[in-house]
Design an enzyme around this catalytic site. Structure first.
Site, mmCIF file in Angstrom:
data_model
loop_
_atom_site.group_PDB
_atom_site.id
_atom_site.type_symbol
_atom_site.label_atom_id
_atom_site.label_comp_id
_atom_site.label_asym_id
_atom_site.label_seq_id
_atom_site.Cartn_x
_atom_site.Cartn_y
_atom_site.Cartn_z
ATOM 1 N N TYR A 112 -41.555 74.415 -54.000
ATOM 2 C CA TYR A 112 -41.938 74.459 -55.207
ATOM 3 C C TYR A 112 -40.828 73.733 -56.281
ATOM 4 O O TYR A 112 -41.274 72.739 -57.112
ATOM 5 C CB TYR A 112 -41.876 75.912 -55.808
ATOM 6 C CG TYR A 112 -42.560 76.239 -57.513
ATOM 7 C CD1 TYR A 112 -43.701 76.126 -57.720
ATOM 8 C CD2 TYR A 112 -41.362 75.898 -58.613
ATOM 9 C CE1 TYR A 112 -44.242 76.280 -59.101
ATOM 10 C CE2 TYR A 112 -41.755 76.252 -59.685
ATOM 11 C CZ TYR A 112 -43.204 76.381 -60.023
ATOM 12 O OH TYR A 112 -43.607 76.566 -61.268
ATOM 13 N N LYS B 178 -41.927 70.193 -58.119
ATOM 14 C CA LYS B 178 -41.998 70.320 -59.791
ATOM 15 C C LYS B 178 -40.831 69.157 -60.122
ATOM 16 O O LYS B 178 -41.110 68.554 -61.180
ATOM 17 C CB LYS B 178 -41.341 71.629 -60.069
ATOM 18 C CG LYS B 178 -42.487 72.578 -60.049
ATOM 19 C CD LYS B 178 -43.882 71.929 -60.881
ATOM 20 C CE LYS B 178 -44.832 73.062 -61.102
ATOM 21 N NZ LYS B 178 -45.933 72.479 -61.913
#
Length: 325
Positions: A164, A168
């Site tokens: 993640y 991101k």
């Protein structure tokens, strides 16, 4: 008043959570909204057109304009289909909010390769596959706004979120290049680092998220204190580009990524020991520069104060190569 009358916005991951809040806020301000969401679970499994359909229907029932799209934006054809639908249904595409994504948590040593790849697909590729065709539409129109949804978990780090965090932070790379290339065509590109009381937050917290203290904290992460920031960044009134805003718990702040003045000088020879000895100056934040592009950082480095003359004359020790060529 910031208005989206006659503007068309595509929101990926728009069927639930923050994405739904973005869609509703934009529609309330007059935007025609393409609600894009393939309805997967927070781990990327399954698929359901229902969430996108429900949000689009609620916008239409309130008197707005919206259409649902449930293609998989992590694929080239899925992203292209979403952009094509916006143009076919509403005749234009003025803004994209690249918000889609999933979540997974594991210690870095235990992260499965397939889960890492899945996070990159559902976040980074899902953004790329709508932004690339969308950018072409905006370039032809001479106007556009791109909003990339990043995360403090990537920019600053959060244990357990290897995939993640990587995906991101990659969103900022997309934003940086889109902002630079879009400037000549009236296309602004910015990013937001939001926090909200969403399914993904609950997936991370698990049973702990159901305690009174956890619920009290999560309720401070109000979606209605994030959606207005996205609406501003997606609007014609936003003259910012190449910027990152943080938004949660009622606070909006700007991220600054800079380089220190540093130590050294062009052409100067130095050793690893010199680097160690000059760390204080290398890390000194006074006079920090926030570059507008890689070229700004290069100029910053090339115009640095040269090393003292005795340091410039020092040559690093020669270390023999184990495999001479």
């Amino acid at each position: 008043m910031i208005s989206f009358t006659d503007r068309v916005v595509l929101v990926t991951g728009g069927g639930r959570g923050l994405g739904e809040a973005y869609c509703l806020e934009l529609a309330r301000r007059g935007a025609a909204v393409v609600v894009h969401d393939n309805g997967v679970e927070t781990d990327g499994s399954g698929g359901d057109p229902g969430p996108a359909d429900d949000v689009a229907r609620s916008i239409r029932e309130a008197g707005g304009r919206a259409v649902a799209c449930a293609t998989d934006a992590s694929t080239e054809s899925g992203g292209q289909a979403a952009v094509d639908l916006a143009v076919e249904e509403f005749g234009r595409l003025d803004a994209i909010v690249a918000n889609a994504g999933i979540i997974h948590e594991d210690p870095i040593s235990d992260w499965p390769t397939e889960r890492f790849e899945a996070l990159l697909r559902h976040h980074l590729l899902a953004a790329f596959h709508v932004v690339r065709p969308g950018f072409a539409v905006m370039r032809s129109a001479g106007y556009g706004r791109l909003v990339f949804v990043s995360s403090a978990a990537g920019v600053f780090g959060q244990p357990g979120l290897t995939g993640y965090a990587t995906a991101k932070t990659g969103m900022l790379g997309l934003m940086n290049v889109a902002a630079l290339e879009g400037a000549a065509f009236g296309i602004g590109a910015n990013a937001i680092m939001p926090m909200g009381d969403t399914r993904m937050a609950m997936a991370l917290m698990g049973e702990a998220g159901k305690t009174a203290d956890a619920r009290a904290f999560l309720e401070t992460l109000r979606l209605d204190q994030v959606a207005p920031v996205v609406a501003y960044l997606a609007s014609e009134q936003c003259t910012l580009t190449h910027r990152v805003l943080s938004a949660f718990s009622g606070r909006v702040a700007a991220l600054q990524i800079g380089v220190t003045r540093g130590w050294g000088g062009p052409g100067a020879a130095f050793t690893a020991e010199d680097v160690a000895a000059n760390l204080d100056q290398i890390l000194d934040p006074s006079g920090i520069l926030v570059p507008g592009s890689i070229f700004d950082e290069m100029e910053h480095a090339l115009t640095a104060e040269p090393l003292p003359s005795d340091e410039q004359s020092r040559q690093p020790e020669t270390i023999p190569s184990p495999n001479p060529v």
